[in-house]
Design an enzyme around this catalytic site. Sequence first.
Site, PDB file in Angstrom:
ATOM      1  N   GLY A   8       0.519  -4.964  -2.103  1.00 18.31           N
ATOM      2  CA  GLY A   8       1.368  -6.097  -1.766  1.00 18.31           C
ATOM      3  C   GLY A   8       1.435  -6.413  -0.279  1.00 18.31           C
ATOM      4  O   GLY A   8       2.290  -7.174   0.164  1.00 18.31           O
ATOM      5  N   GLU A  14       4.959   2.794  -7.364  1.00 13.03           N
ATOM      6  CA  GLU A  14       6.322   2.261  -7.408  1.00 13.03           C
ATOM      7  C   GLU A  14       7.210   3.104  -8.313  1.00 13.03           C
ATOM      8  O   GLU A  14       8.433   3.112  -8.165  1.00 13.03           O
ATOM      9  CB  GLU A  14       6.285   0.787  -7.843  1.00 13.03           C
ATOM     10  CG  GLU A  14       5.774  -0.096  -6.710  1.00 13.03           C
ATOM     11  CD  GLU A  14       5.073  -1.370  -7.144  1.00 13.03           C
ATOM     12  OE1 GLU A  14       5.221  -1.791  -8.312  1.00 13.03           O
ATOM     13  OE2 GLU A  14       4.355  -1.952  -6.304  1.00 13.03           O
ATOM     14  N   SER A  38      -3.944  -5.184  -2.954  1.00 14.07           N
ATOM     15  CA  SER A  38      -4.334  -6.436  -2.293  1.00 14.07           C
ATOM     16  C   SER A  38      -5.732  -6.919  -2.676  1.00 14.07           C
ATOM     17  O   SER A  38      -6.460  -7.455  -1.839  1.00 14.07           O
ATOM     18  CB  SER A  38      -4.199  -6.300  -0.773  1.00 14.07           C
ATOM     19  OG  SER A  38      -2.845  -6.055  -0.418  1.00 14.07           O
ATOM     20  N   ASN A  95      -1.531  -6.096 -13.332  1.00  9.18           N
ATOM     21  CA  ASN A  95      -0.217  -5.468 -13.450  1.00  9.18           C
ATOM     22  C   ASN A  95       0.820  -6.506 -13.026  1.00  9.18           C
ATOM     23  O   ASN A  95       0.936  -6.799 -11.835  1.00  9.18           O
ATOM     24  CB  ASN A  95      -0.174  -4.223 -12.555  1.00  9.18           C
ATOM     25  CG  ASN A  95       1.203  -3.587 -12.515  1.00  9.18           C
ATOM     26  OD1 ASN A  95       2.096  -3.962 -13.271  1.00  9.18           O
ATOM     27  ND2 ASN A  95       1.372  -2.610 -11.635  1.00  9.18           N
ATOM     28  N   LYS A 104       3.929  -6.192 -13.087  1.00  7.77           N
ATOM     29  CA  LYS A 104       5.154  -5.558 -12.551  1.00  7.77           C
ATOM     30  C   LYS A 104       6.379  -6.229 -13.179  1.00  7.77           C
ATOM     31  O   LYS A 104       6.318  -6.597 -14.345  1.00  7.77           O
ATOM     32  CB  LYS A 104       5.152  -5.597 -11.022  1.00  7.77           C
ATOM     33  CG  LYS A 104       3.841  -5.046 -10.454  1.00  7.77           C
ATOM     34  CD  LYS A 104       3.853  -4.803  -8.976  1.00  7.77           C
ATOM     35  CE  LYS A 104       2.507  -4.245  -8.541  1.00  7.77           C
ATOM     36  NZ  LYS A 104       2.459  -3.871  -7.122  1.00  7.77           N
TER      37      LYS A 104
HETATM   38  P1  13P Z   1      -1.151  -6.079  -5.273  1.00  7.24           P
HETATM   39  O1  13P Z   1      -2.452  -6.502  -5.888  1.00  7.24           O
HETATM   40  O2  13P Z   1      -0.075  -7.119  -5.367  1.00  7.24           O
HETATM   41  O3  13P Z   1      -1.348  -5.518  -3.905  1.00  7.24           O
HETATM   42  O4  13P Z   1      -0.596  -4.856  -6.184  1.00  7.24           O
HETATM   43  C1  13P Z   1      -1.451  -3.831  -6.509  1.00  7.24           C
HETATM   44  C2  13P Z   1      -0.804  -2.994  -7.549  1.00  7.24           C
HETATM   45  O5  13P Z   1       0.169  -2.307  -7.286  1.00  7.24           O
HETATM   46  C3  13P Z   1      -1.368  -3.027  -8.913  1.00  7.24           C
HETATM   47  O6  13P Z   1      -0.860  -1.999  -9.698  1.00  7.24           O
END
Ligand code: 13P
Length: 248
Positions: free
Chosen positions: A172, A98, A211, A11, A13
Site C-alpha cells: 500500500g 496485516e 504495490s 486481496n 481486504k
Molecule cells: P497493495 O497491492 O495494495 O500494496 O497490497 C498488497 C497486499 O497486501 C496484498 O495482500
Amino acid sequence: MKQSVKLIAGNWKMNGLGASLGEVETLCAALADDRPACRVALCPPATLIERMVRRAGQGVEIGGQDCRAETHGAFTGDISAQMLKDAGATLVILGHSERRQGYGETDGLVSAKAGAALAAGLAPIVCVGETLQQREAGRAVEVVRSQVMASLPLALAGRDFAVAYEPVWAIGTGLTPTLTQIEEVHRAVRAAMIERLGLGIAATPILYGGSVKPDNAAEILAVPEVGGALVGGASLKAGDFLGIIRGA
Ligand code: 13P
C-alpha cells in the site's frame, strides 16, 4: 498449482459491498472474451464470497482472507475453513502481515490455520515478508526464511498451495523492492520450501505482493521464481486488475 501457470490473486481486504460486484462481472466478461494465460483469483470479504462465486463462474477462483484453525465452536466473529469452503471458496490467504501485526498471529498459528485449510479442501496462500527495519538491518532473507520454515505445516507436501512474499514496507505504499531483491528473496523462499517439504514442491508458485500495479506487473512477473502476484489496491477495479493479469 503448476509453476508454468502463474497465479494472479486479488486481496480486497476490508473493501467491497454488493455494489462492487459489478467489477467482478466486468472482469469475468473480459476474461471470457480473451482467456488469460494465468490462473485468476479474488479474495473478497467473507460477506461477498457466496455472491461473488455466483457471479464469477469458472474463470475466477474465489477465496477467503483468513480462517480460524478450529473447525467450529465458541469463537464469536471468527470463520472456519469449512465455512469458507461451504460458501464456495477454493482458497484462503493466511498469515497476511496485516493479521500478523494487527492480531499478533505467530508462525505457529499460521501453520495451524494452513493445516485447517487443507483439511477443509482449501488451497492456502501463506504470506511472509520482512518489515522495513528488518530489511534495513540486512535481515530480509533470514526473516523470510524463518517464517517459511515455521509457517508451512508438513501436511502441505504434495498439496495445492502457494507462498506469497509481501515485504511489509511495500504494501500500500507504492514502494517495491528492486527486481534483484525480489529474485533474491524468492530464491531463498524456494530453498526453504524445499528444505521443509522436499523437492515435490519445486513447482508450487511463490507470489510477489506489495504495490503491484499494471505498469510494473510484467517486469515483476518475469523475475525468475516469481510465480504470480498477490494484489491489494489494484485488484479492486476490473481495469487495473486486468492490466496486471495481462502482464502474466
Ligand atoms: P497493495 O497491492 O495494495 O500494496 O497490497 C498488497 C497486499 O497486501 C496484498 O495482500
